[in-house]
Structures are given as C-alpha cells and as structure tokens.
Design an enzyme around this catalytic site. Structure first.
Site, PDB file in Angstrom:
ATOM      1  N   ASP A   9      -1.064   2.501   9.540  1.00 37.27           N
ATOM      2  CA  ASP A   9      -0.302   3.395   8.663  1.00 37.27           C
ATOM      3  C   ASP A   9       0.526   4.387   9.484  1.00 37.27           C
ATOM      4  O   ASP A   9       0.353   5.599   9.389  1.00 37.27           O
ATOM      5  CB  ASP A   9      -1.227   4.126   7.702  1.00 37.27           C
ATOM      6  CG  ASP A   9      -0.459   4.940   6.659  1.00 37.27           C
ATOM      7  OD1 ASP A   9       0.698   4.562   6.360  1.00 37.27           O
ATOM      8  OD2 ASP A   9      -1.004   5.945   6.154  1.00 37.27           O
ATOM      9  N   GLU A  44       1.384  -2.308   9.517  1.00 34.46           N
ATOM     10  CA  GLU A  44       2.058  -1.126   8.959  1.00 34.46           C
ATOM     11  C   GLU A  44       2.415  -0.140  10.070  1.00 34.46           C
ATOM     12  O   GLU A  44       2.104   1.038  10.009  1.00 34.46           O
ATOM     13  CB  GLU A  44       1.214  -0.458   7.872  1.00 34.46           C
ATOM     14  CG  GLU A  44       2.058   0.372   6.928  1.00 34.46           C
ATOM     15  CD  GLU A  44       1.327   0.874   5.695  1.00 34.46           C
ATOM     16  OE1 GLU A  44       1.991   1.539   4.880  1.00 34.46           O
ATOM     17  OE2 GLU A  44       0.124   0.594   5.531  1.00 34.46           O
ATOM     18  N   TYR A 128       0.843  -8.593   7.326  1.00 31.90           N
ATOM     19  CA  TYR A 128       0.781  -7.428   6.452  1.00 31.90           C
ATOM     20  C   TYR A 128       1.370  -7.883   5.128  1.00 31.90           C
ATOM     21  O   TYR A 128       2.580  -7.913   4.933  1.00 31.90           O
ATOM     22  CB  TYR A 128       1.554  -6.254   7.048  1.00 31.90           C
ATOM     23  CG  TYR A 128       1.600  -5.032   6.161  1.00 31.90           C
ATOM     24  CD1 TYR A 128       0.496  -4.661   5.399  1.00 31.90           C
ATOM     25  CD2 TYR A 128       2.757  -4.256   6.074  1.00 31.90           C
ATOM     26  CE1 TYR A 128       0.544  -3.545   4.582  1.00 31.90           C
ATOM     27  CE2 TYR A 128       2.807  -3.140   5.263  1.00 31.90           C
ATOM     28  CZ  TYR A 128       1.696  -2.779   4.517  1.00 31.90           C
ATOM     29  OH  TYR A 128       1.742  -1.675   3.697  1.00 31.90           O
ATOM     30  N   ASP A 167      -3.967  -7.072   6.855  1.00 31.26           N
ATOM     31  CA  ASP A 167      -4.105  -6.431   5.552  1.00 31.26           C
ATOM     32  C   ASP A 167      -3.516  -7.392   4.523  1.00 31.26           C
ATOM     33  O   ASP A 167      -2.303  -7.507   4.397  1.00 31.26           O
ATOM     34  CB  ASP A 167      -3.349  -5.099   5.569  1.00 31.26           C
ATOM     35  CG  ASP A 167      -3.339  -4.401   4.220  1.00 31.26           C
ATOM     36  OD1 ASP A 167      -3.943  -4.929   3.267  1.00 31.26           O
ATOM     37  OD2 ASP A 167      -2.714  -3.328   4.132  1.00 31.26           O
ATOM     38  N   ASN A 169      -3.971  -7.143   1.303  1.00 31.38           N
ATOM     39  CA  ASN A 169      -3.672  -6.407   0.069  1.00 31.38           C
ATOM     40  C   ASN A 169      -4.241  -7.072  -1.181  1.00 31.38           C
ATOM     41  O   ASN A 169      -3.596  -7.113  -2.223  1.00 31.38           O
ATOM     42  CB  ASN A 169      -2.158  -6.195  -0.070  1.00 31.38           C
ATOM     43  CG  ASN A 169      -1.738  -4.800   0.388  1.00 31.38           C
ATOM     44  OD1 ASN A 169      -2.400  -3.811   0.071  1.00 31.38           O
ATOM     45  ND2 ASN A 169      -0.652  -4.729   1.137  1.00 31.38           N
ATOM     46  N   ASP A 240      -8.881  -6.207   3.897  1.00 29.07           N
ATOM     47  CA  ASP A 240      -8.522  -6.641   5.244  1.00 29.07           C
ATOM     48  C   ASP A 240      -9.505  -7.731   5.664  1.00 29.07           C
ATOM     49  O   ASP A 240     -10.714  -7.609   5.426  1.00 29.07           O
ATOM     50  CB  ASP A 240      -8.593  -5.467   6.219  1.00 29.07           C
ATOM     51  CG  ASP A 240      -7.737  -4.296   5.763  1.00 29.07           C
ATOM     52  OD1 ASP A 240      -6.583  -4.210   6.204  1.00 29.07           O
ATOM     53  OD2 ASP A 240      -8.235  -3.473   4.960  1.00 29.07           O
ATOM     54  N   ASP A 265      -8.202   5.644   4.356  1.00 26.50           N
ATOM     55  CA  ASP A 265      -7.255   4.559   4.499  1.00 26.50           C
ATOM     56  C   ASP A 265      -8.001   3.371   5.110  1.00 26.50           C
ATOM     57  O   ASP A 265      -9.172   3.152   4.800  1.00 26.50           O
ATOM     58  CB  ASP A 265      -6.031   4.963   5.328  1.00 26.50           C
ATOM     59  CG  ASP A 265      -4.809   4.090   4.997  1.00 26.50           C
ATOM     60  OD1 ASP A 265      -4.547   3.874   3.797  1.00 26.50           O
ATOM     61  OD2 ASP A 265      -4.136   3.620   5.919  1.00 26.50           O
ATOM     62  N   HIS A 266      -7.365   2.587   5.981  1.00 24.13           N
ATOM     63  CA  HIS A 266      -7.986   1.377   6.515  1.00 24.13           C
ATOM     64  C   HIS A 266      -8.902   1.683   7.697  1.00 24.13           C
ATOM     65  O   HIS A 266      -8.662   2.625   8.448  1.00 24.13           O
ATOM     66  CB  HIS A 266      -6.907   0.397   6.977  1.00 24.13           C
ATOM     67  CG  HIS A 266      -6.057  -0.130   5.870  1.00 24.13           C
ATOM     68  ND1 HIS A 266      -6.286  -1.338   5.258  1.00 24.13           N
ATOM     69  CD2 HIS A 266      -4.970   0.409   5.252  1.00 24.13           C
ATOM     70  CE1 HIS A 266      -5.375  -1.536   4.312  1.00 24.13           C
ATOM     71  NE2 HIS A 266      -4.564  -0.490   4.296  1.00 24.13           N
TER      72      HIS A 266
END
Length: 277
Positions: A9, A44, A128, A167, A169, A240, A265-266
C-alpha cells in the site's frame, strides 16, 4: 526456497515518509528482511509510470543490498500512481522476467498488475487483482479479468510448475472472513468473484494455506484501515494467497501469515517449498 508476498500500500510511503503508519510499514519491511527470503513479491506499489525514483533505489539498496528489483507500474491511459507490482530477488538468481498482458478489459492490462519470473523448474508469478470497487462498478470487468488470468496461469502450467501469489482481492469461502453474512455482495465477497477464484483453482491449482492448515478459522491477511478496531478484534479477511500447481502441492513446506504487529491493512505471507521432496 523461501518467498514472501506483501501488499505494501505505497512503497514511497513505506520508504520515505515519517508518518506513524509509515514507521509501522518499515517495521514490517524489517521483519520481512529478517526472514532472508530468496524472493519478495510486492503489490500496490503506487509508483509513477517511471518506476522507483533514485531515492527509492538508494534506500532499497541499503535495506536489501543483495537483491535485484524489477517493477511494473500503471501507465497512461490508466490512472497514475495506481496499483503496480515489484519483485526483489537475490542477485544469485537469474530468472527470465516478463510483464504479461492477458487481454484484460478496460485499462487493467496497463495498471502494472502482473510480473512473472521464470526459473528452470517453475514460474513464480505475482498479481494485484483489480478490486470490484465501490458499488461494484468494476465487477463485470473484474469477472473478465478473472477468466483471462485463470487462462494465463493455466497456459503457464502446461509448460512447467506454477507458483502464484499476491492480493487476489477475494475471500474464497465464508471461513475466509470474519463476517460473511454482513458482507454478502460486498466487493471481494460477491458470488461472481468467489466463483472466479473457484474456476482458477479448478484449472489445477492449490490454495497452499488451506492445503497445509485445513479449515482453521479466524486466520486473515487483511484488516480494514477505516475500522479502528478491526485488527484488535481480528475482524479480517483472507484475500492474499500462495497457489501452486496441484501436482506439486506436496512440495510445500510452509504457507502462513507473518505477524505485522499493530499495522492494519495487509500482512505479509511466507511461503517455502522444496521441489526435491
């Protein structure tokens, strides 16, 4: 071999900012470095179309002096400073690097979403995956992406073993998020996205975390930043993944989350395998 994947991110923020969140991100990066992986996959990145700046490269060289970096950034007419991926691999490795276009809709092929490393015995590819977006405005395009990406991995798998990470999603099953009922039809947990992931696995790929750990509950890879207590209360999603060609699932030694402390977040994912097993 040992690999780590992480949605960072914004690599610029992680490397150059002094914000509280950036400091947490650097702590996570230090943790990753301490694991001494052969390859690090980053999603990202949010870099410009020109990739990392001179300052970014200098900092990466200081932090990871024994690694080579390759990157894929969003280019016009796609959004600037959006999406993007990067691999860092030890300089003793000599993979063939490609930046695939998969025939995705809209500007998705221009958003720097895939990088593939080809080694003698396997492909290592990261993704991603596009988010379906607020009000699912990108869901139809996301469905087309899922088909194209599954076909891309399937084509690689016909040549040699595939290891895919990133990721994605999507929380595949109800066990993969804390509140499945409340999130029905939310981006990342629509029937269409879940079916897309099922279709991908059905083409011959194994979700290595579930393969090793079974239906263990409440293990996630992402916690929403906007919900202040999401990580404290472990209200997360597992979006993920590390995937591997079915025929070599028995070669996986580890597939697990790395503790990222209080950073929401991740969280990074650790993967180890041994093709000689």
């Amino acid at each position: 071999m040992k690999f780590i994947s992480w949605n960072i991110d914004s690599i610029n923020a992680a490397l150059t900012s002094d914000s509280a969140r950036a400091l947490l991100s650097r702590d996570v990066l230090t943790t990753i470095i301490d694991h001494n992986p052969d390859v690090i996959a980053i999603q990202e990145t949010k870099l410009s179309s020109n990739g990392p700046t001179k300052k970014h490269l200098e900092i990466l060289s200081e932090l990871l002096p024994d690694y080579i970096n390759v990157w894929n950034s969003s280019v016009e007419p796609a959004r600037k400073g959006y999406a993007g991926t990067m691999f860092l691999y030890k300089n003793t490795l000599e993979p063939i690097v490609t930046y695939p276009k998969i025939g995705a809709p809209s500007t998705m092929d221009l958003e720097g979403r895939i990088i593939t490393l080809e080694f003698d015995d396997f492909y290592l590819t990261q993704v991603y995956t596009p988010n379906a977006g607020n009000a699912l405005v990108r869901l139809e395009a996301r469905q087309q992406w899922d088909v194209a990406y599954a076909n891309y991995l399937s084509d690689l798998d016909k040549v040699k073993t595939v290891i895919a990470t990133g990721d994605f999603n999507v929380a595949h099953k109800e066990i993969d998020l804390a509140n499945p009922k409340a999130n029905r039809n939310s981006a990342g947990f629509t029937d269409e996205e879940r079916e897309g992931f099922t279709n991908l696995l059905d083409k011959g790929f194994t979700d290595t975390f579930r393969h090793l750990h079974g239906d263990v509950p409440s293990v996630y890879s992402w916690w929403a930043q906007r919900a202040v207590t999401s990580k404290i209360n472990n209200v997360g999603w597992r979006i993920d993944y590390w995937l591997i060609s079915d025929r070599h699932a028995d070669k996986v030694v580890k597939s697990e989350m790395i503790d990222s402390g209080t950073r929401q977040d991740h969280t990074p994912l650790l993967f180890e395998f041994d093709l000689s097993l």
